[in-house]
Write a protein that holds these residues in place. Sequence first.
Motif: not given
Length: 279
Positions: A176-177, A179-181, A183-184
């Motif tokens: 999850a982190f 994929l978040g990174f 996106l960021l």
Amino acid sequence: MKRLLEIELQKLWKNRASKVLILSYFILLSFIALIAAIKFDFGNFRLHIAEQGIFNFPFIWHFNTWIASIFKLFLAIVIVSMMANEYSYGTLKQNLIDGLSKKEFIQSKFLTVLLFAFGSTVFVFLMSLILGYSYSSYNEFGIVFSDMEYLFAYFIKLTAFFSFCLLLGILVKRSAFALGFLLLWSILEAIAIGLMRWKFFKDTDVYQKVSQFFPLESMSNLIKEPFSRLSVIKNLSSTISGQDMAKDYSVHFGDVTIVLVWTVIFMLISYKILKKRDL
């Protein structure tokens, strides 16, 4: 190599979520064929998407590879989850205890990345052939197999993108982190390009010369949007602006080289992180 790939495929096969995501990815790719069935009726105006030439050879290679690349996030989730599971289930440590070196571990992951990219490329190739021969107005052998560089660019693009996702999975350890990174990172690249275009390098193409070296932007540059190549879009644009659109849609060696360099960098950093990390 065969042994390393078999180890990774066995892990993926035993993971239900991975199987669902992989199947969902290829099912979604198949939905490209549904575009042919889209029709719009507005009084006397009728628009049949398939009749606009999107499935004509050789344009179909450009169109299908660009559309298919949109769905790459599904396999990206598999990649980062594959790496996160190594830490969560302790399989990475167990593999190393069983005699697998860290170099071989990275090699096994990269082989999986290559397999995903190759499998997707073959799938798009076969689907494009079927759609092309079903709807294309041009079926001559020389025309059918021209512009095949888009398939090569598609393979390179997926390989680089999945390698980047693999690096994030190793770096962050949580899917999850990671994929978040991802996106960021894409947001930061967009902001940087926007600032260069509208703030620092107005009315120049300097921002393009700089941004072509950004990881995600360089991947995007491999296959440019195909819609403005369609005659209906060109006619509409020339009617509105009074000028013909001039855009280069070809795959350039320089763009391919930049993406390949990034792929090597991603894998080297992944190996360095794993090599130094205490497992």
